[in-house]
Design a protein around this motif. Structure first.
Motif, PDB file in Angstrom:
ATOM      1  N   GLN A 267       1.193  -1.334  -0.120  1.00  0.00           N
ATOM      2  CA  GLN A 267      -0.004   0.529  -0.343  1.00  0.00           C
ATOM      3  C   GLN A 267       0.840   1.198   0.083  1.00  0.00           C
ATOM      4  OE1 GLN A 267      -2.794  -0.178   3.073  1.00  0.00           O
ATOM      5  NE2 GLN A 267      -3.480  -2.013   2.795  1.00  0.00           N
ATOM      6  N   GLY A 268       1.590   1.304   0.770  1.00  0.00           N
ATOM      7  CA  GLY A 268       3.347   1.830   0.760  1.00  0.00           C
ATOM      8  C   GLY A 268       3.476   2.577  -0.633  1.00  0.00           C
ATOM      9  N   ALA A 269       3.891   1.211  -1.427  1.00  0.00           N
ATOM     10  CA  ALA A 269       4.897   1.372  -2.264  1.00  0.00           C
ATOM     11  C   ALA A 269       4.011   1.904  -3.655  1.00  0.00           C
ATOM     12  CB  ALA A 269       5.304   0.048  -2.776  1.00  0.00           C
ATOM     13  N   ALA A 270       2.450   1.659  -3.542  1.00  0.00           N
ATOM     14  CA  ALA A 270       1.604   2.581  -4.226  1.00  0.00           C
ATOM     15  C   ALA A 270       0.855   3.614  -4.064  1.00  0.00           C
ATOM     16  CB  ALA A 270      -0.064   1.001  -4.536  1.00  0.00           C
ATOM     17  N   LEU A 271       0.757   4.124  -2.808  1.00  0.00           N
ATOM     18  CA  LEU A 271       0.755   5.248  -2.614  1.00  0.00           C
ATOM     19  C   LEU A 271       2.326   6.562  -2.983  1.00  0.00           C
ATOM     20  CD1 LEU A 271      -1.225   5.325   0.685  1.00  0.00           C
ATOM     21  CD2 LEU A 271      -1.530   6.041  -1.744  1.00  0.00           C
ATOM     22  N   VAL A 272       3.547   6.120  -2.781  1.00  0.00           N
ATOM     23  CA  VAL A 272       4.324   6.988  -2.858  1.00  0.00           C
ATOM     24  C   VAL A 272       4.887   6.659  -4.762  1.00  0.00           C
ATOM     25  CG1 VAL A 272       6.073   5.642  -2.651  1.00  0.00           C
ATOM     26  CG2 VAL A 272       6.528   7.828  -2.495  1.00  0.00           C
ATOM     27  N   THR A 273       4.618   5.721  -4.431  1.00  0.00           N
ATOM     28  CA  THR A 273       5.053   5.845  -6.609  1.00  0.00           C
ATOM     29  C   THR A 273       3.110   6.579  -7.831  1.00  0.00           C
ATOM     30  OG1 THR A 273       5.182   3.604  -6.576  1.00  0.00           O
ATOM     31  CG2 THR A 273       4.600   4.748  -8.991  1.00  0.00           C
TER      32      THR A 273
ATOM     33  N   VAL B 151      -5.532  15.826  -5.158  1.00  0.00           N
ATOM     34  CA  VAL B 151      -4.696  14.707  -4.879  1.00  0.00           C
ATOM     35  C   VAL B 151      -3.561  14.266  -4.490  1.00  0.00           C
ATOM     36  CG1 VAL B 151      -5.737  12.753  -6.359  1.00  0.00           C
ATOM     37  CG2 VAL B 151      -7.152  14.430  -6.613  1.00  0.00           C
ATOM     38  N   ALA B 152      -2.628  14.858  -5.541  1.00  0.00           N
ATOM     39  CA  ALA B 152      -0.935  14.176  -5.558  1.00  0.00           C
ATOM     40  C   ALA B 152      -0.729  14.373  -3.785  1.00  0.00           C
ATOM     41  CB  ALA B 152      -0.032  14.904  -6.007  1.00  0.00           C
ATOM     42  N   LEU B 153      -0.757  15.800  -3.335  1.00  0.00           N
ATOM     43  CA  LEU B 153      -0.615  15.989  -2.149  1.00  0.00           C
ATOM     44  C   LEU B 153      -1.411  15.290  -1.115  1.00  0.00           C
ATOM     45  CD1 LEU B 153      -0.723  19.997  -1.733  1.00  0.00           C
ATOM     46  CD2 LEU B 153       1.472  18.420  -1.361  1.00  0.00           C
ATOM     47  N   GLY B 154      -2.689  14.755  -1.349  1.00  0.00           N
ATOM     48  CA  GLY B 154      -3.247  13.864  -0.176  1.00  0.00           C
ATOM     49  C   GLY B 154      -2.413  12.410  -0.330  1.00  0.00           C
ATOM     50  N   LEU B 155      -2.050  11.732  -1.493  1.00  0.00           N
ATOM     51  CA  LEU B 155      -2.048  10.024  -1.224  1.00  0.00           C
ATOM     52  C   LEU B 155      -0.276  10.197  -1.222  1.00  0.00           C
ATOM     53  CD1 LEU B 155      -1.844   9.969  -6.179  1.00  0.00           C
ATOM     54  CD2 LEU B 155      -3.464   9.038  -3.805  1.00  0.00           C
ATOM     55  N   TYR B 156       0.447  12.164  -1.185  1.00  0.00           N
ATOM     56  CA  TYR B 156       1.071  12.013  -0.003  1.00  0.00           C
ATOM     57  C   TYR B 156       1.388  12.004   1.595  1.00  0.00           C
ATOM     58  CZ  TYR B 156       4.629  13.666  -4.280  1.00  0.00           C
ATOM     59  OH  TYR B 156       5.193  13.909  -5.109  1.00  0.00           O
ATOM     60  N   GLY B 157      -0.019  12.586   1.958  1.00  0.00           N
ATOM     61  CA  GLY B 157      -0.279  12.522   3.112  1.00  0.00           C
ATOM     62  C   GLY B 157      -0.469  10.999   3.153  1.00  0.00           C
ATOM     63  N   GLY B 158      -1.713  10.477   2.331  1.00  0.00           N
ATOM     64  CA  GLY B 158      -1.872   9.017   3.006  1.00  0.00           C
ATOM     65  C   GLY B 158      -0.316   8.499   3.223  1.00  0.00           C
ATOM     66  N   PHE B 159       0.834   8.465   2.516  1.00  0.00           N
ATOM     67  CA  PHE B 159       1.777   7.600   2.317  1.00  0.00           C
ATOM     68  C   PHE B 159       2.417   7.995   3.921  1.00  0.00           C
ATOM     69  CE2 PHE B 159       6.509   7.879   2.157  1.00  0.00           C
ATOM     70  CZ  PHE B 159       7.113   6.548   1.647  1.00  0.00           C
ATOM     71  N   VAL B 160       2.908   8.995   4.131  1.00  0.00           N
ATOM     72  CA  VAL B 160       3.493   9.029   5.002  1.00  0.00           C
ATOM     73  C   VAL B 160       2.407   9.025   6.433  1.00  0.00           C
ATOM     74  CG1 VAL B 160       3.184  11.206   7.154  1.00  0.00           C
ATOM     75  CG2 VAL B 160       4.051  11.517   5.030  1.00  0.00           C
ATOM     76  N   LEU B 161       0.884   8.623   6.204  1.00  0.00           N
ATOM     77  CA  LEU B 161       0.126   7.929   7.939  1.00  0.00           C
ATOM     78  C   LEU B 161       0.629   6.892   7.388  1.00  0.00           C
ATOM     79  CD1 LEU B 161      -3.053   9.926   7.465  1.00  0.00           C
ATOM     80  CD2 LEU B 161      -1.594  10.328   9.008  1.00  0.00           C
ATOM     81  N   ARG B 162       0.750   6.395   6.357  1.00  0.00           N
ATOM     82  CA  ARG B 162       0.673   4.712   6.494  1.00  0.00           C
ATOM     83  C   ARG B 162       1.588   3.339   6.452  1.00  0.00           C
ATOM     84  NH1 ARG B 162      -1.176  -0.674   5.366  1.00  0.00           N
ATOM     85  NH2 ARG B 162       0.449  -2.151   4.609  1.00  0.00           N
TER      86      ARG B 162
ATOM     87  N   LEU C 132      17.056   5.652   0.215  1.00  0.00           N
ATOM     88  CA  LEU C 132      16.792   6.503   0.090  1.00  0.00           C
ATOM     89  C   LEU C 132      17.493   7.184  -0.688  1.00  0.00           C
ATOM     90  CD1 LEU C 132      13.979   8.284   1.151  1.00  0.00           C
ATOM     91  CD2 LEU C 132      15.844   8.967   3.462  1.00  0.00           C
ATOM     92  N   PHE C 133      18.431   7.636  -0.379  1.00  0.00           N
ATOM     93  CA  PHE C 133      19.418   8.373  -1.468  1.00  0.00           C
ATOM     94  C   PHE C 133      19.381   8.158  -2.684  1.00  0.00           C
ATOM     95  CE2 PHE C 133      23.567  10.939  -2.389  1.00  0.00           C
ATOM     96  CZ  PHE C 133      23.273  11.181  -1.596  1.00  0.00           C
ATOM     97  N   ASN C 134      19.292   7.215  -2.895  1.00  0.00           N
ATOM     98  CA  ASN C 134      19.218   6.851  -4.825  1.00  0.00           C
ATOM     99  C   ASN C 134      17.773   7.299  -5.002  1.00  0.00           C
ATOM    100  OD1 ASN C 134      22.181   5.631  -5.298  1.00  0.00           O
ATOM    101  ND2 ASN C 134      21.713   4.711  -3.862  1.00  0.00           N
ATOM    102  N   THR C 135      16.161   7.002  -3.965  1.00  0.00           N
ATOM    103  CA  THR C 135      15.381   6.858  -4.842  1.00  0.00           C
ATOM    104  C   THR C 135      15.261   8.895  -4.568  1.00  0.00           C
ATOM    105  OG1 THR C 135      14.370   5.767  -3.490  1.00  0.00           O
ATOM    106  CG2 THR C 135      13.023   7.021  -4.384  1.00  0.00           C
ATOM    107  N   THR C 136      15.466   9.716  -4.165  1.00  0.00           N
ATOM    108  CA  THR C 136      15.994  10.688  -3.953  1.00  0.00           C
ATOM    109  C   THR C 136      16.361  11.290  -5.098  1.00  0.00           C
ATOM    110  OG1 THR C 136      17.380  10.996  -2.439  1.00  0.00           O
ATOM    111  CG2 THR C 136      15.955  11.296  -1.773  1.00  0.00           C
ATOM    112  N   GLN C 137      17.821  11.213  -5.769  1.00  0.00           N
ATOM    113  CA  GLN C 137      18.769  11.923  -7.088  1.00  0.00           C
ATOM    114  C   GLN C 137      17.108  11.440  -8.419  1.00  0.00           C
ATOM    115  OE1 GLN C 137      21.911   9.136  -8.703  1.00  0.00           O
ATOM    116  NE2 GLN C 137      22.756   9.317  -5.868  1.00  0.00           N
ATOM    117  N   VAL C 138      16.716   9.739  -8.468  1.00  0.00           N
ATOM    118  CA  VAL C 138      15.232   9.880  -9.307  1.00  0.00           C
ATOM    119  C   VAL C 138      13.848  10.772  -8.991  1.00  0.00           C
ATOM    120  CG1 VAL C 138      13.964   8.319 -11.056  1.00  0.00           C
ATOM    121  CG2 VAL C 138      16.019   7.825  -9.616  1.00  0.00           C
ATOM    122  N   VAL C 139      13.870  10.924  -8.344  1.00  0.00           N
ATOM    123  CA  VAL C 139      12.834  12.496  -7.576  1.00  0.00           C
ATOM    124  C   VAL C 139      12.998  13.548  -8.365  1.00  0.00           C
ATOM    125  CG1 VAL C 139      11.132  13.003  -5.734  1.00  0.00           C
ATOM    126  CG2 VAL C 139      12.131  10.809  -6.371  1.00  0.00           C
ATOM    127  N   GLY C 140      14.489  14.011  -7.574  1.00  0.00           N
ATOM    128  CA  GLY C 140      14.954  15.070  -8.068  1.00  0.00           C
ATOM    129  C   GLY C 140      15.208  15.594  -9.785  1.00  0.00           C
TER     130      GLY C 140
END
Length: 350
Positions: free
Chosen positions: A63-69, A96-107, A258-266
């Motif tokens: 669920q967390g993976a689906a939310l953040v993706t 909606v995107a912000l809501g998904l981010y919030g859902g990921f944090v809660l999860r 996490l560090f490698n993921t933030t490269q892709v996100v940035g």
């Protein structure tokens, strides 16, 4: 070493991408990854130790993976299409995107086995280094993509010539990382080296923001490219060291992921923002009667200007958060053992 190998792969990929596109077609830049992936997979089976982790038997945070993706994909989609949609639609997608981010944090806060343990962000060094990296990579990815478009659509370079023109950057990054980065960090500390690298990156992007429609590679692109290469070679190992030194041993794997993921996100978010700005500026100018080449160059200059601004924000963030003494950011040392130790026999050392 890790960053230098990545730079070497970038050099090869940039050159071969241009060669394949010009000779056999752009589809091959994707097809070529299939045999490369097979070779890497076979090599991993033969070389890497067969260590087994916990596996998926105890459950995984699907669920967390689906939310953040979904949140990241929707964010990029919202930014890229912002100029073609009504404002209300864009705002709705953003909410909606912000809501998904919030859902990921809660999860992550409530899940028994979260994808990302939120306590990692208690480390000022880890949080600050990841934030700096997102901004730094956002500007650098913009240079790679928009710089290639500038060479092709403004200066008239072909695909192979563009790939060749970009070779000095990854080669310089690899050489500098292997020869100077570790020594410089050991001498001056990762904090100072990171700031110096971000200054160089900002300077390189600022130079590109002045690239004219009638510019040249030698005068308008190569100097900025070398500045960016030197800045990245200094900043990337430094920010990596700062991120990992703020991590407990049991969290090292997660922090590295996490560090490698933030490269892709940035890179994804930065590219979405910069290309959207460039395209919108060019479209407005051509609609007003300006020539295509001149309008295109003006759009790219805007993108490079914004990228330089992003690098400045990264510099300010690094200076404010990662300064030694703030949040117990340690000094990363690569010092060798004392000479007296190296002269002892194995038995005496034991």
């Amino acid at each position: 070493m890790f960053s230098a190998v990545g730079a070497a792969g970038g050099a090869l990929g940039t050159f071969l991408g241009g060669a394949l596109t010009q000779t056999v077609g752009w589809h091959w830049i994707f097809l070529i990854n299939l045999p490369i992936g097979v070779v890497a997979w076979v090599a991993a089976l033969r070389i890497l130790a067969p260590e087994e982790g916990a596996g998926l038997g105890k459950g995984a945070d699907y669920q967390g993976a689906a939310l953040v993706t979904g949140a990241l994909m929707l964010t990029v989609y919202t930014i890229v299409g912002a100029g073609d949609r009504a404002l209300g639609t864009t705002l709705t997608l953003a909410v909606v995107a912000l809501g998904l981010y919030g859902g990921f944090v809660l999860r992550q806060a409530r899940a028994a086995r979260p994808l990302l343990r939120l306590r990692l962000f208690r480390s000022r060094a880890l949080s600050g280094a990841n934030g700096v990296q997102i901004l730094m990579v956002a500007g650098m990815f913009g240079f790679q993509y928009i710089g290639a478009l500038y060479l092709q659509r403004v200066l008239g370079y072909g695909e192979l010539a563009t790939g060749t023109a970009f070779l000095p950057a990854p080669i310089a990054i690899g050489v500098l990382m292997l020869t100077l980065s570790a020594r410089t960090i050991a001498r001056f500390g990762p904090y100072r080296v990171l700031l110096a690298g971000l200054v160089l990156i900002t300077g390189g992007l600022a130079l590109l923001s002045r690239a004219p429609a009638d510019g040249s590679y030698v005068a308008d692109v190569l100097p900025a490219m070398l500045l960016l290469a030197a800045g990245f070679a200094a900043a990337m190992p430094a920010v990596t060291g700062l991120a990992m030194t703020g991590t407990r041993e049991e969290d090292a794997g997660l922090a590295s992921g996490l560090f490698n993921t933030t490269q892709v996100v940035g890179g994804s978010l930065g590219l979405a923002v910069l290309t959207t700005l460039a395209a919108s500026r060019t479209e407005r100018l051509t609609g007003g009667g300006e020539g295509a080449v001149s309008a295109t160059a003006d759009g790219y200059r805007l993108a490079f200007t914004v990228a330089a601004g992003i690098a400045v924000v990264a510099l300010v963030l690094a200076a404010a958060i990662l300064r030694p003494g703030r949040g117990h950011v340690p000094h990363v040392s690569t010092a060798r053992p004392e000479p007296s130790m190296t002269r002892l026999s194995p038995r005496d050392r034991t």
